[in-house]
Each structure stands twice: as C-alpha cells, then as structure tokens.
Write an enzyme that holds these catalytic residues in place. Sequence first.
Site, PDB file in Angstrom:
ATOM      1  N   ASN A  98      -3.054  35.863 -45.859  1.00 34.27           N
ATOM      2  CA  ASN A  98      -1.913  35.946 -46.800  1.00 34.27           C
ATOM      3  C   ASN A  98      -0.693  35.154 -46.329  1.00 34.27           C
ATOM      4  OD1 ASN A  98      -1.507  37.832 -44.773  1.00 34.27           O
ATOM      5  ND2 ASN A  98      -0.540  39.321 -46.118  1.00 34.27           N
ATOM      6  N   GLU A 146      -1.438  44.985 -36.655  1.00 33.19           N
ATOM      7  CA  GLU A 146      -0.563  45.108 -37.830  1.00 33.19           C
ATOM      8  C   GLU A 146      -1.485  45.242 -39.032  1.00 33.19           C
ATOM      9  OE1 GLU A 146       1.609  43.951 -40.879  1.00 33.19           O
ATOM     10  OE2 GLU A 146       2.625  42.413 -39.662  1.00 33.19           O
ATOM     11  N   CYS A 173       1.539  42.745 -46.800  1.00 32.10           N
ATOM     12  CA  CYS A 173       1.346  44.136 -46.362  1.00 32.10           C
ATOM     13  C   CYS A 173       2.643  44.940 -46.416  1.00 32.10           C
ATOM     14  CB  CYS A 173       0.692  44.211 -44.999  1.00 32.10           C
ATOM     15  SG  CYS A 173       1.393  43.091 -43.828  1.00 32.10           S
ATOM     16  N   GLU A 194       5.927  42.939 -33.670  1.00 32.48           N
ATOM     17  CA  GLU A 194       6.000  41.482 -33.608  1.00 32.48           C
ATOM     18  C   GLU A 194       7.389  41.052 -34.044  1.00 32.48           C
ATOM     19  OE1 GLU A 194       2.590  40.309 -36.087  1.00 32.48           O
ATOM     20  OE2 GLU A 194       1.486  39.963 -34.233  1.00 32.48           O
TER      21      GLU A 194
END
Length: 491
Positions: free
Chosen positions: A162, A263, A297, A471
């Site tokens: 994505n 993640e 997400c 992150e």
Amino acid sequence: MENLRKVIRNAAVLRTGHLIDGDWYENIERNEFEVCNPANGEVLATLPSATNAQATAAVSAAHRAQPLWASKTAKERAAILMKWYELILANREDLAILMTLEQGKPLAEARGEVLFGASFVSWYAEEAKRIQGEVLQTYSADRRVLILRQPIGVVVAITPWNFPSAMITRKCAPALAAGCSIVLKPSEETPLSAIALCALAREAGIPPGVINLVMAGRDDAAALGRVLLSDDRVRKLSFTGSTATGKHLMRLAADNVLKLSLELGGNAPLIVFDDADLDRAAEGALASKFRNMGQTCTCANRILVQRGVYQAFAEKLVEKVRKLRLGPGTEENVTQGPLINSRAVEKVRAHIEDAVAKGARVIQGGHVSAKGPLFFEPTVLADVNPEMQICSDETFGPVAPLLAFDTEEEALTLANATQYGLAGYFYTRDLSRAFRMAERLELGAIGINEAVISSEAVPIGGVKQSGIGREGAHHGIEDFLEIKQVTIGGL
Ligand code: ADP
C-alpha cells in the site's frame, strides 16, 4: 518492461531480479510472477521468485557485510544515507510513475509518498549520529558500568504494497543508520518500487551485502519467508502487513527468538462529537478514509457520529465524496485510482452486502465502476451498527460506514471494542473531553481535530493486535539496537 523503458528516464532503476551481495540476479530459476498495472491489467514486468539458495545467499551476504558496516563511524553511515536521500529526490518522478503504475494511487499521491519515504532517510541519517550510550551511577565503589547501544545485526524486512516506497525506507533507513544489514522482501504486488530504491541505495554507496533484496510471487512468499526466518544468523524481523500474516511470522520468528517489529492491521475509529467543527471533521474523514482508496492501515474504518450532528455530517461528507474523481492514477485530476487486486474488490463488496443485509443504507456509491473491474466507487453507508462485519474487520477500501452514538462513554466503548489498536481520530472543541478521550482510547496514535498524523518525526505503531514496536522519530531506531551492559570491576 519495454513499456516501462519508454516512461522511466533513469534506466538504472529498472532491474528485473534480486539484489544479493551487490549483484543482480535476473534469471528465472524458480517460478516467475507478473507485476500488473491494476488500472488496466497490463503486465509491467515478469520477475523471478527467489530460490532457497538465493535466500540463504542473501542472508550470508548480509551476515558478512554487517560488522564492516557497523564499524564505520556514524558520520560515514550518515553521509551515505544522505546521498541515498538525494538520489531518491533526484529520481522522484521516475519513482512516482513506477509506483502509480504498479500500485494504482494517483500520481500526486505517489509523488507525495516518494517525498514522505525520503524523509525517513534524511531523518535517520541525522539520527545515526545521536545513538548514545550511558555511564551509570555506580552501585559499588570499585565498579563502573557502561551501557552500549549496538546494532542488532541482520534484519529481515517484509513490506506491503500500500505504501511501496515509504514502508521500505521507514524500516531500512533506521536499520542502516544503526549499523544493521538488511534482507528486504517487498510485496509481490509492488516490487518495482523496491528494486528502484535498492538500485539507488547501491548507487549512493551502501556497500554490497548491506542491503539485499529477494522477492517471490504470492505462492512462493511463504517458502521464502520460512527460509529467511529459520536462518539463525538473522536477528530481527521488521514486518508491515496484515494481522494474520504477522501472527504467522511471529510464530516462525519464535524458533530463533527474533526481535520483532510488527505493524499490523487497524480498525481506526473517527469520532465526531456534537461540538466539532463539522467542516473540518468531514474534510478529515474524507482524507483519512479515501486517501490511497482507503488502503491504509491507519485510515478511518468506523466513523462514529454523535446523533445531534449525524445528518448534517453525513450530508457534508457525501457532498465531498461526490467531488472525488475515479480513474487511472496517471490521469490529471484523478483522486481515486483502482484497488490493488480482485481480492480487495471482493472484500469491499462483501462488507457492503453484509452491512446492507443487516440494515445499512448506501447513501453514496456502492458499486464497481464502469472504469474497470478494480475501480470501486467511493461509498458512504448510513445506519451502520456494530454487529456488521465492516465494524470488526478492516475493509481496506473506499467505504465510509457511519454509526450514530449518544454519549461520550458510548463512543469510547464502541471505539475500544476491537482487538486492533493502531490509530484513531476525534473531533471536538471541548478541551477536557479531548484529554479524557486521548488518555482512554486504546490506540498507538491519535489525531485530535486532525486526520493526517504520519510523519518521519512521530512514532507510529500499534497496541493490542495491531503490533509491536514503533517506527519513525528517534524511537524508530531503538527497534534496531540492543543494549549491552559492561561492568568494570577492581577499580
Ligand atoms: P496482503 O494480503 O494485503 O498482501 P500480507 O500481510 O499477506 O497482506 O502481505 C504483506 C507482506 O507479507 C507481503 O510482502 C507478502 O508477500 C508477505 N507475506 C505474506 N504471507 C507471507 C508468508 N507466509 N511468509 C512471508 N511473507 C509473507
């Protein structure tokens, strides 16, 4: 590949294979797989799946190269990362076009992502120089204790489709800055962006073996993952993708007790209270839900609206959604490209059908568009309730489900009623409520009156089943460092 050569100016970024120890391996030695343009089905490239021997060779190269890379001064590593950053910027247009062709997002968004991705490289070039140890207060008069922060070693990075550029730099830049080496496995949907970034990394002077890339078609991804994660020279897995795959990889990683950054999926609530600035809330909902066709997400998956403003908010949102333009990402003024593949379209369709069967109303969109089989109309659903699949499962597509609520407590309970905990948003002008909600929402990232909250300067990551680790920001480099204590006695 011929068609790509016509539109990509720098032919050096167009490779068709794995990068292992500084060399490209472009022959098909196992199965091949096709990378297709989701806007029209055109085959952009045919690429090889890595053999087991190639996967092992990539780990060997990373294992050999890592100590030398770590022994460079932080300033030397930073200078090479800055060179990589400059090359990404210099090749921005090629990288954006490649991304739009293989992933589908509008060119303006792809250009934005290339810059966003590059920002992690410059950020961690700077951060490399700020990795610091400690000298502890002594607990015994004849002893001193040093705390060293050292690179963890060989990192396997598995990335999604994505954000084909930013999800790679967000992992590789801090890993490289810390002194780790990498074996990158990009998504089979978007390997061309990954290849281009790795070619530029090599050109920037990242030594052979410090960054390696191996890829596989969908049917071979599991086998490749198994070879990489069962190699006991690998010390860490950094993964971004679905929760199901994340859990599977976590189990594999257990055998060698790998350090993990995961993640995973989200189910972000976006909450609009009665006292919100409704225009701002509708603008935020639009940006959060429909950016990247809802394939993010952190994007709003459930839009909770207080009953007093429900109707007004729904009207404002629908008005904005009507102005979105669906089409191939390469066309001017398009805001919505195709979805990534037919599985994504099926999931969107299934969520809408389930919601409608349980009493929801489609107030905008709702169908595959005449533009092509992967183009789905931006959709708004009213009268959604928590029993519908769309509330518990991440849609990952352009559907905005509107749920009504009455009280703040009810909104909080609804928002937290999920195993996910990545991002969430709420709109209110009440400062006390803002603090109450921010503290009680079970999420790793929150936007208050703000729906775009990603930046290289902030830590992103989930709680609950949305993941482990962070992150971005200075926190992002910690995931690639180990703490070692050194006790000196007899002083
Ligand atoms: P999606 O279904 O949206 O592609 P995934 O979580 O399956 O999301 O994919 C994210 C990344 O994980 C991709 O690079 C994909 O190839 C990879 N992947 C998927 N399954 C496995 C697996 N069993 N082992 C290793 N990598 C995998």
